[in-house]
Design an enzyme around this catalytic site. Structure first.
Site, PDB file in Angstrom:
ATOM      1  N   ARG A  26      46.646  56.944  55.214  1.00  0.00           N
ATOM      2  CA  ARG A  26      46.852  56.984  53.766  1.00  0.00           C
ATOM      3  C   ARG A  26      45.518  57.107  53.043  1.00  0.00           C
ATOM      4  NH1 ARG A  26      50.886  52.622  51.527  1.00  0.00           N
ATOM      5  NH2 ARG A  26      50.211  53.812  49.749  1.00  0.00           N
ATOM      6  N   ARG A  46      51.026  42.519  43.012  1.00  0.00           N
ATOM      7  CA  ARG A  46      50.517  43.698  42.305  1.00  0.00           C
ATOM      8  C   ARG A  46      51.430  44.133  41.146  1.00  0.00           C
ATOM      9  NH1 ARG A  46      48.113  47.804  46.571  1.00  0.00           N
ATOM     10  NH2 ARG A  46      46.907  48.469  44.747  1.00  0.00           N
TER      11      ARG A  46
HETATM   12  C1  EPZ Z   1      43.351  49.801  42.489  1.00  0.00           C
HETATM   13  O1  EPZ Z   1      44.600  49.173  42.616  1.00  0.00           O
HETATM   14  C2  EPZ Z   1      43.125  50.527  43.817  1.00  0.00           C
HETATM   15  N1  EPZ Z   1      44.172  51.534  44.011  1.00  0.00           N
HETATM   16  C3  EPZ Z   1      43.145  49.522  44.961  1.00  0.00           C
HETATM   17  O2  EPZ Z   1      42.850  50.236  46.164  1.00  0.00           O
HETATM   18  C4  EPZ Z   1      42.053  48.487  44.717  1.00  0.00           C
HETATM   19  O3  EPZ Z   1      42.101  47.514  45.731  1.00  0.00           O
HETATM   20  C5  EPZ Z   1      42.266  47.822  43.347  1.00  0.00           C
HETATM   21  O4  EPZ Z   1      42.308  48.833  42.315  1.00  0.00           O
HETATM   22  C6  EPZ Z   1      41.170  46.826  43.001  1.00  0.00           C
HETATM   23  O5  EPZ Z   1      39.928  47.476  42.999  1.00  0.00           O
HETATM   24  C7  EPZ Z   1      44.085  52.702  43.303  1.00  0.00           C
HETATM   25  O6  EPZ Z   1      43.167  52.906  42.520  1.00  0.00           O
HETATM   26  C8  EPZ Z   1      45.176  53.698  43.548  1.00  0.00           C
HETATM   27  P1  EPZ Z   1      44.250  46.349  39.878  1.00  0.00           P
HETATM   28  P2  EPZ Z   1      45.303  48.529  41.297  1.00  0.00           P
HETATM   29  O7  EPZ Z   1      45.307  46.661  38.869  1.00  0.00           O
HETATM   30  O8  EPZ Z   1      44.932  49.292  40.086  1.00  0.00           O
HETATM   31  C9  EPZ Z   1      46.222  42.189  38.806  1.00  0.00           C
HETATM   32  C10 EPZ Z   1      43.065  50.837  48.404  1.00  0.00           C
HETATM   33  O9  EPZ Z   1      42.908  50.178  49.444  1.00  0.00           O
HETATM   34  N2  EPZ Z   1      47.068  42.942  37.845  1.00  0.00           N
HETATM   35  O10 EPZ Z   1      42.827  46.617  39.528  1.00  0.00           O
HETATM   36  O11 EPZ Z   1      46.740  48.330  41.625  1.00  0.00           O
HETATM   37  C11 EPZ Z   1      46.534  42.552  40.240  1.00  0.00           C
HETATM   38  O12 EPZ Z   1      47.618  41.795  40.727  1.00  0.00           O
HETATM   39  C12 EPZ Z   1      43.802  50.232  47.238  1.00  0.00           C
HETATM   40  O13 EPZ Z   1      42.630  51.997  48.223  1.00  0.00           O
HETATM   41  C13 EPZ Z   1      47.964  42.233  37.052  1.00  0.00           C
HETATM   42  O14 EPZ Z   1      48.087  41.014  37.146  1.00  0.00           O
HETATM   43  O15 EPZ Z   1      44.595  47.114  41.228  1.00  0.00           O
HETATM   44  C14 EPZ Z   1      45.243  42.227  40.950  1.00  0.00           C
HETATM   45  O16 EPZ Z   1      45.215  40.838  41.227  1.00  0.00           O
HETATM   46  C15 EPZ Z   1      44.357  48.863  47.570  1.00  0.00           C
HETATM   47  N3  EPZ Z   1      48.733  42.929  36.165  1.00  0.00           N
HETATM   48  C16 EPZ Z   1      44.174  42.532  39.888  1.00  0.00           C
HETATM   49  O17 EPZ Z   1      44.865  42.592  38.641  1.00  0.00           O
HETATM   50  C17 EPZ Z   1      48.628  44.293  36.017  1.00  0.00           C
HETATM   51  O18 EPZ Z   1      49.335  44.873  35.162  1.00  0.00           O
HETATM   52  C18 EPZ Z   1      43.456  43.865  40.100  1.00  0.00           C
HETATM   53  O19 EPZ Z   1      44.441  44.840  40.333  1.00  0.00           O
HETATM   54  C19 EPZ Z   1      47.714  44.974  36.836  1.00  0.00           C
HETATM   55  C20 EPZ Z   1      46.942  44.283  37.740  1.00  0.00           C
END
Ligand code: EPZ
Length: 419
Positions: free
Chosen positions: A398, A121
């Site tokens: 949480r 993440r």
């Molecule tokens: C949000 O997390 C949610 N959390 C997560 O919910 C949810 O699972 C996720 O979005 C996907 O829908 C909140 O909104 C607080 P992403 P986030 O950035 O924003 C990659 C729950 O259970 N990525 O959309 O951290 C990342 O590794 C939680 O409530 C990069 O590579 O998720 C992932 O593979 C868990 N570089 C994909 O993108 C970055 O800079 C999507 O992650 C950012 C992300």
């Protein structure tokens, strides 16, 4: 440590009211840092992560009070734009303060969130976008320091390599105070992004296209305080929909979010559930026989990764073979080992799980590993024969407000042991 004890086999019936969305409340608390007055939020869920976020804001000097489902965030006293490791490590969404702090105060020092159980993440895309807006980014001792150029951040035209929910929210918030126009392309379209944009608009922000893949923000010199009612939690709603399906019950979810669970509804209908939805409630009637169906997690409006573990629990007692692919996070199958302790037949091949439905699950002692895995184990326990004991239920707290009370209200035989 708290444990949850569930006596399975009882169909759930009745009405349940879901709480405000955790994943909208968290960016909205950070949005409270932007205005020249207080942001008042209603329908705030009483969750550990929300109180952690309030503590992060107070650490900076902001006023951040959460009482009886309402929050008041006043950023005017902020005098220390930093978010320390000991706070960020418990709640990675604290990274959402980065954009607002740099935009409003010209600098921010925020601990890198580090990985978590479900994956690395990273926040590299958040940082790349801030650099595109002129911020100087440096990483040292596990902290990211971001400094805006003289005159503040400038609008940029930025393409996200992959849709990121908090990345889109972080940069959308920063852009509201940048000089000129910002266009975010390949932006996340999750409803929580749209909800955050709605609140920012009440604060005087000029945002178009939130909820689509291209968001355009015209920067303003300042924003005022605002007022917003947080949307209902779509993942909590989805979890109760699966609870009705897996127990063969009939559950009405009241005041849930409107029109944003299409992908899940389709899958639950494929699994044999009957779904009636209107603007007051969604009614789910579980099938006598659960039909196996495949699923692949995708960014919104695709099947939500936050519902993958819950849907897998349902498929463990399906009629045949189900293939579930997790395409968002690299390690989001930790519930599989625990489901197998209850008799599930699941084989993993990289990011693909092959589930062969069994007649029934059997209650067993299991351990929660992350928020949505905990929900999956509850669902399995509700359907299993006998008693299931789930340890480490703090993960659950949480993201699910008063979960036992809501389940008891639907006839579940569940209790929490506080040690
Ligand atoms: C949000 O997390 C949610 N959390 C997560 O919910 C949810 O699972 C996720 O979005 C996907 O829908 C909140 O909104 C607080 P992403 P986030 O950035 O924003 C990659 C729950 O259970 N990525 O959309 O951290 C990342 O590794 C939680 O409530 C990069 O590579 O998720 C992932 O593979 C868990 N570089 C994909 O993108 C970055 O800079 C999507 O992650 C950012 C992300």
């Amino acid at each position: 440590m708290h444990r949850m004890i569930i006596e399975g086999g009882q169909p759930l019936n009745g009405d349940v009211r879901v709480s405000g969305a955790k994943n909208a409340a968290l960016p909205l608390f950070a949005a409270g840092l932007l205005g020249d007055g207080p942001l008042l939020l209603d329908n705030v869920p009483d969750l550990k992560d929300i109180h952690t976020m309030a503590a992060v804001l107070r650490h900076m000097g902001a006023l951040a009070e959460v009482t009886d489902g309402r929050a008041e965030i006043d950023p005017r006293p902020v005098n220390n734009p930093t978010a320390p490791y000991e706070m960020v490590k418990t709640m990675r969404a604290s990274a959402l303060v980065l954009g607002p702090l740099v935009a409003r105060h010209g600098r921010a020092r925020v601990s890198l969130p580090g990985g978590c159980a479900i994956g690395e993440r990273p926040i590299n895309l958040h940082l790349k976008a801030l650099e595109a807006m002129g911020a100087q980014i440096s990483l040292e001792q596990g902290y990211v320091t971001a400094v805006a150029p003289k005159g503040g951040l400038k609008g940029a035209d930025f393409f996200f390599d992959t849709p990121t929910v908090t990345g889109t929210e972080n940069i959308m918030m920063a852009a509201t105070l940048a000089r000129g126009r910002t266009v975010l392309r390949n932006a996340a379209m999750e409803p929580e992004v749209t909800d955050t944009a709605r609140a920012l608009t009440t604060m005087g922000a000029d945002i178009r296209g939130a909820g689509t893949e291209t968001v355009t923000i015209e920067g303003r010199g300042s924003l005022r305080g605002g007022r917003h009612r947080i949307m209902a939690d779509r993942i909590e709603t989805g979890t109760f929909m699966v609870a009705a399906a897996i127990t063969g019950g009939r559950v009405r979810i009241i005041d849930g979010p409107q029109g944003c669970l299409g992908a899940l509804e389709k899958k639950l209908e494929e699994a044999g559930a009957r779904i009636e939805a209107n603007d007051q409630f969604v009614l789910v009637t579980g099938p006598d026989r659960i039909l196996s169906a495949d699923a692949r997690t995708r960014p919104y409006p695709g099947f939500p990764t936050d519902m993958q573990a819950q849907f897998m629990a349902l498929m463990t007692v399906g009629s045949g073979l189900s293939v579930i692919q997790e395409t968002i996070f690299e390690n989001r199958f930790m519930h599989v080992g625990e489901l197998k302790r209850m008799g599930a037949d699941v084989r993993l091949d990289g990011n693909t799980a092959i589930i062969s439905g069994v007649e029934h699950l059997s209650g067993a002692p299991v351990m929660a590993t992350d928020l949505r895995a905990s929900a999956s184990l509850i669902l399995a326990g509700l359907a299993a024969r006998g008693q299931t004991e789930i340890s480490r239920v703090y993960h659950l707290d949480r993201g699910y407000e008063r979960i036992e009370e809501k389940l008891l209200g639907l006839g579940a035989r569940v209790r929490r042991i506080r040690e």
